[in-house]
Design a protein around this motif. Structure first.
Motif, mmCIF file in Angstrom:
data_model
loop_
_atom_site.group_PDB
_atom_site.id
_atom_site.type_symbol
_atom_site.label_atom_id
_atom_site.label_comp_id
_atom_site.label_asym_id
_atom_site.label_seq_id
_atom_site.Cartn_x
_atom_site.Cartn_y
_atom_site.Cartn_z
ATOM 1 N N PHE A 74 0.845 -1.187 0.000
ATOM 2 C CA PHE A 74 0.000 0.000 0.000
ATOM 3 C C PHE A 74 0.884 1.242 0.000
ATOM 4 O O PHE A 74 2.104 1.141 -0.159
ATOM 5 N N CYS A 75 0.275 2.387 0.136
ATOM 6 C CA CYS A 75 0.988 3.652 0.023
ATOM 7 C C CYS A 75 0.955 4.398 1.352
ATOM 8 O O CYS A 75 -0.086 4.433 2.014
ATOM 9 N N ALA A 76 2.094 4.954 1.754
ATOM 10 C CA ALA A 76 2.179 5.721 3.000
ATOM 11 C C ALA A 76 2.822 7.068 2.719
ATOM 12 O O ALA A 76 3.404 7.278 1.652
ATOM 13 N N TYR A 77 2.722 7.975 3.671
ATOM 14 C CA TYR A 77 3.417 9.258 3.537
ATOM 15 C C TYR A 77 4.911 9.050 3.714
ATOM 16 O O TYR A 77 5.362 8.264 4.538
ATOM 17 N N GLN A 78 5.693 9.792 2.941
ATOM 18 C CA GLN A 78 7.149 9.712 3.062
ATOM 19 C C GLN A 78 7.646 10.608 4.190
ATOM 20 O O GLN A 78 8.501 10.220 4.991
ATOM 21 N N ALA A 79 7.121 11.818 4.266
ATOM 22 C CA ALA A 79 7.485 12.755 5.322
ATOM 23 C C ALA A 79 6.197 13.315 5.917
ATOM 24 O O ALA A 79 5.197 13.484 5.219
ATOM 25 N N ILE A 80 6.226 13.575 7.209
ATOM 26 C CA ILE A 80 5.021 14.006 7.904
ATOM 27 C C ILE A 80 5.112 15.464 8.331
ATOM 28 O O ILE A 80 5.962 15.841 9.140
ATOM 29 N N GLY A 81 4.229 16.268 7.735
ATOM 30 C CA GLY A 81 4.090 17.656 8.151
ATOM 31 C C GLY A 81 2.804 17.791 8.943
ATOM 32 O O GLY A 81 2.142 16.802 9.246
ATOM 33 N N GLU A 82 2.409 19.001 9.247
ATOM 34 C CA GLU A 82 1.210 19.215 10.058
ATOM 35 C C GLU A 82 -0.048 18.713 9.356
ATOM 36 O O GLU A 82 -0.918 18.087 9.975
ATOM 37 N N THR A 83 -0.158 18.967 8.050
ATOM 38 C CA THR A 83 -1.337 18.521 7.297
ATOM 39 C C THR A 83 -1.426 17.009 7.274
ATOM 40 O O THR A 83 -2.493 16.427 7.517
ATOM 41 N N GLU A 84 -0.287 16.347 6.982
ATOM 42 C CA GLU A 84 -0.263 14.885 6.939
ATOM 43 C C GLU A 84 -0.557 14.289 8.315
ATOM 44 O O GLU A 84 -1.255 13.288 8.437
ATOM 45 N N ARG A 85 -0.036 14.947 9.353
ATOM 46 C CA ARG A 85 -0.247 14.456 10.715
ATOM 47 C C ARG A 85 -1.739 14.450 11.075
ATOM 48 O O ARG A 85 -2.245 13.493 11.661
ATOM 49 N N LYS A 86 -2.427 15.516 10.723
ATOM 50 C CA LYS A 86 -3.865 15.595 10.996
ATOM 51 C C LYS A 86 -4.619 14.503 10.235
ATOM 52 O O LYS A 86 -5.542 13.868 10.771
ATOM 53 N N HIS A 87 -4.223 14.299 8.980
ATOM 54 C CA HIS A 87 -4.890 13.287 8.159
ATOM 55 C C HIS A 87 -4.694 11.891 8.733
ATOM 56 O O HIS A 87 -5.635 11.096 8.829
ATOM 57 N N VAL A 88 -3.453 11.570 9.123
ATOM 58 C CA VAL A 88 -3.156 10.244 9.653
ATOM 59 C C VAL A 88 -3.839 10.029 11.000
ATOM 60 O O VAL A 88 -4.355 8.954 11.282
ATOM 61 N N ASN A 89 -3.856 11.074 11.838
ATOM 62 C CA ASN A 89 -4.553 10.974 13.118
ATOM 63 C C ASN A 89 -6.030 10.654 12.914
ATOM 64 O O ASN A 89 -6.591 9.796 13.592
ATOM 65 N N GLN A 90 -6.657 11.354 11.963
ATOM 66 C CA GLN A 90 -8.070 11.129 11.682
ATOM 67 C C GLN A 90 -8.291 9.731 11.125
ATOM 68 O O GLN A 90 -9.236 9.034 11.512
ATOM 69 N N GLN A 91 -7.414 9.323 10.232
ATOM 70 C CA GLN A 91 -7.538 7.995 9.637
ATOM 71 C C GLN A 91 -7.393 6.902 10.695
ATOM 72 O O GLN A 91 -8.134 5.923 10.702
ATOM 73 N N PHE A 92 -6.449 7.109 11.610
ATOM 74 C CA PHE A 92 -6.230 6.127 12.655
ATOM 75 C C PHE A 92 -7.462 5.999 13.549
ATOM 76 O O PHE A 92 -7.857 4.900 13.939
ATOM 77 N N LYS A 93 -8.083 7.133 13.864
ATOM 78 C CA LYS A 93 -9.290 7.111 14.690
ATOM 79 C C LYS A 93 -10.412 6.355 13.984
ATOM 80 O O LYS A 93 -11.175 5.613 14.614
ATOM 81 N N GLU A 94 -10.534 6.556 12.665
ATOM 82 C CA GLU A 94 -11.570 5.860 11.899
ATOM 83 C C GLU A 94 -11.326 4.360 11.879
ATOM 84 O O GLU A 94 -12.266 3.563 12.016
ATOM 85 N N VAL A 95 -10.056 3.970 11.700
ATOM 86 C CA VAL A 95 -9.714 2.548 11.710
ATOM 87 C C VAL A 95 -10.031 1.955 13.073
ATOM 88 O O VAL A 95 -10.639 0.879 13.189
ATOM 89 N N ALA A 96 -9.619 2.647 14.140
ATOM 90 C CA ALA A 96 -9.845 2.159 15.493
ATOM 91 C C ALA A 96 -11.339 2.013 15.786
ATOM 92 O O ALA A 96 -11.769 1.054 16.432
ATOM 93 N N ALA A 97 -12.148 2.950 15.268
ATOM 94 C CA ALA A 97 -13.590 2.924 15.514
ATOM 95 C C ALA A 97 -14.269 1.738 14.827
ATOM 96 O O ALA A 97 -15.319 1.264 15.284
ATOM 97 N N SER A 98 -13.687 1.265 13.737
ATOM 98 C CA SER A 98 -14.299 0.153 12.997
ATOM 99 C C SER A 98 -13.760 -1.212 13.418
ATOM 100 O O SER A 98 -14.229 -2.242 12.941
ATOM 101 N N LEU A 99 -12.782 -1.207 14.323
ATOM 102 C CA LEU A 99 -12.139 -2.467 14.693
ATOM 103 C C LEU A 99 -13.093 -3.445 15.363
ATOM 104 O O LEU A 99 -13.062 -4.649 15.060
ATOM 105 N N LEU A 100 -13.903 -2.967 16.295
ATOM 106 C CA LEU A 100 -14.767 -3.880 17.054
ATOM 107 C C LEU A 100 -15.694 -4.691 16.152
ATOM 108 O O LEU A 100 -15.708 -5.927 16.235
ATOM 109 N N PRO A 101 -16.483 -4.049 15.264
ATOM 110 C CA PRO A 101 -17.343 -4.855 14.387
ATOM 111 C C PRO A 101 -16.557 -5.774 13.462
ATOM 112 O O PRO A 101 -16.986 -6.899 13.193
#
Length: 211
Positions: free
Chosen positions: A60-87
């Motif tokens: 898959f594809c990941a960010y190469q370097a993390i700036g503030e914009t990328e950090r916010k995106h990854v944080n949000q994505q991680f929360k979404e993944v975590a929220a769907s884990l239980l089902p």
């Protein structure tokens, strides 16, 4: 006509996961070291890089370097993944138990919906478990019928990339490498369970685990 390399890049940049099951042609393309390096070079120009899971069987594809914009995106994505884990985890457990499998679902394994439905209908505990899973917002089924619940769950899992239905005329599904990626995420969270989501996301960013 878009080239194979272009198709592969498009899949990766859209958040897709490439494995033998989901796209064997693209997966084989990336097994060539020259192709892999060329694609990596192109992705680097967009602040992206290639990442793998399950010992390289999922790409898959990941960010190469993390700036503030990328950090916010990854944080949000991680929360979404975590929220769907239980089902997702409850569904994986149900499938493993209903199939009488000693090992969890993994890429390439076949699931026959009709066979699964028969086992669940004959086992009240499984039917109750399915009903609970189907009601999660991830699947959002309002039906009380087992067949309708299963079809809605399988439909969503195909949309999310965890399952593939090679032939629309039958109810045979294949698990994709995204299931193995999910297990990697579960192991990661288990290893950092004493941390909050923000801290877990920070570690995931450092490890390049997310898009």
């Amino acid at each position: 006509m878009i080239s194979l390399q272009g198709q592969v890049m498009e899949t990766l940049l859209s958040g897709g996961f490439i494995c033998k099951t989901s796209d064997e042609l693209a997966f084989q393309y990336l097994q060539n070291s020259e192709h892999y390096a060329a694609l990596e070079l192109q992705l680097n120009t967009m602040n992206r890089c290639l990442a793998t899971a399950n010992d390289g069987d999922v790409i898959f594809c990941a960010y190469q370097a993390i700036g503030e914009t990328e950090r916010k995106h990854v944080n949000q994505q991680f929360k979404e993944v975590a929220a769907s884990l239980l089902p997702l985890v409850e569904w994986l457990v149900l499938v493993q138990e209903a199939r009488g499998d000693n090992s969890p679902l993994s890429e390439g394994k076949v699931i026959r919906l009709n066979e699964l439905q028969t086992v669940i209908e004959d086992t009240p505990a499984f039917a109750e478990q399915l009903s609970k899973i189907a009601r999660y917002s991830l699947f959002n089924s309002s039906s009380s019928a087992i067949d309708a619940q299963l079809k809605q769950i399988f439909k969503r899992l195909c949309e999310l990339g965890y399952l593939l239905r090679p032939n629309p005329d039958n109810q045979i599904y294949l698990a994709t490498g995204k299931v193995d990626y999910l297990f990697d995420i579960i192991r990661f969270i288990d290893e950092t369970e004493n941390l909050g989501l923000e801290q877990q996301a920070e570690i995931a960013i450092q490890q390049g685990d997310l898009l």
